[in-house]
Design a protein around this motif. Structure first.
Motif, PDB file in Angstrom:
ATOM      1  N   HIS A  35       0.834  -1.207   0.000  1.00 33.04           N
ATOM      2  CA  HIS A  35       0.000   0.000   0.000  1.00 33.04           C
ATOM      3  C   HIS A  35       0.865   1.252   0.000  1.00 33.04           C
ATOM      4  O   HIS A  35       2.076   1.189   0.233  1.00 33.04           O
ATOM      5  CB  HIS A  35      -0.961   0.026   1.206  1.00 33.04           C
ATOM      6  CG  HIS A  35      -0.268   0.155   2.537  1.00 33.04           C
ATOM      7  ND1 HIS A  35       0.026  -0.932   3.336  1.00 33.04           N
ATOM      8  CD2 HIS A  35       0.209   1.241   3.212  1.00 33.04           C
ATOM      9  CE1 HIS A  35       0.642  -0.509   4.434  1.00 33.04           C
ATOM     10  NE2 HIS A  35       0.773   0.804   4.385  1.00 33.04           N
ATOM     11  N   HIS A  84       4.845   7.181   2.700  1.00 32.37           N
ATOM     12  CA  HIS A  84       5.607   5.927   2.647  1.00 32.37           C
ATOM     13  C   HIS A  84       4.971   4.954   1.669  1.00 32.37           C
ATOM     14  O   HIS A  84       3.773   4.995   1.421  1.00 32.37           O
ATOM     15  CB  HIS A  84       5.753   5.271   4.030  1.00 32.37           C
ATOM     16  CG  HIS A  84       4.499   4.665   4.591  1.00 32.37           C
ATOM     17  ND1 HIS A  84       3.726   5.277   5.543  1.00 32.37           N
ATOM     18  CD2 HIS A  84       3.887   3.474   4.350  1.00 32.37           C
ATOM     19  CE1 HIS A  84       2.691   4.499   5.870  1.00 32.37           C
ATOM     20  NE2 HIS A  84       2.763   3.401   5.151  1.00 32.37           N
ATOM     21  N   GLU A  98       7.950   1.110   4.506  1.00 28.19           N
ATOM     22  CA  GLU A  98       7.387   0.217   5.520  1.00 28.19           C
ATOM     23  C   GLU A  98       7.524  -1.197   5.009  1.00 28.19           C
ATOM     24  O   GLU A  98       7.396  -1.449   3.793  1.00 28.19           O
ATOM     25  CB  GLU A  98       5.908   0.566   5.732  1.00 28.19           C
ATOM     26  CG  GLU A  98       5.209  -0.303   6.771  1.00 28.19           C
ATOM     27  CD  GLU A  98       3.728   0.063   6.937  1.00 28.19           C
ATOM     28  OE1 GLU A  98       3.166   0.753   6.071  1.00 28.19           O
ATOM     29  OE2 GLU A  98       3.148  -0.371   7.946  1.00 28.19           O
TER      30      GLU A  98
HETATM   31 NI    NI Z   1       1.561   1.879   5.948  1.00 27.80          NI
END
Ligand code: NI
Length: 131
Positions: free
Chosen positions: A5, A76, A125
């Motif tokens: 994501h 991110h 991440e």
């Molecule tokens: Ni995230």
């Protein structure tokens, strides 16, 4: 690594959910409070792409500083990995700094996530996942 994501910092999560829905996004799961990270989250989906809206629960969150500096902004990209500890070690050897060590995330059924930083990349991440 496969993209899971895109993380998007927002000041008012309810207002931003409405705005994203106007552009064709749908809620993917429920609004979620992550006490460990002091944030509130809502995953949205549009044509198979996941966007994670993140808002701070208090003013002393790093996300608060980001919002003051940049306003609502993507910040991110999250990648899936089968073995987060291995991946963290590998990226550290390649110049990444660990900024949040692998810990369970309520948004992902307590699968572990970690955050890392590289000056030529920014924040990434990692999400431990079998997929
Ligand atoms: Ni995230």
């Amino acid at each position: 690594m496969k993209i899971h994501h895109l993380g998007y910092a927002v000041s008012n999560i309810e207002d931003s959910i409405s705005e994203f829905k106007r552009l064709g996004y749908k809620e993917f799961g429920k609004l979620c409070v992550d006490e460990l990270r002091n944030i509130k989250l809502q995953m949205l989906e549009n044509d198979g792409v996941l966007i994670e809206l993140v808002t701070p629960l208090s003013e002393n969150s790093p996300i608060s500083n980001l919002l003051i500096k940049s306003g609502n902004t993507p910040y991110h990209i999250c990648y899936s990995t089968r073995n987060i500890d291995f991946r963290v070690k590998e990226l550290r050897e390649n110049g990444y700094t660990l900024i949040d060590s692998p810990k369970p995330a309520i948004l992902f059924n307590n699968n572990k996530v970690a955050f890392m930083y590289h000056k030529n990349m920014g924040i990434i991440e990692l999400l431990e996942s079998n997929q």
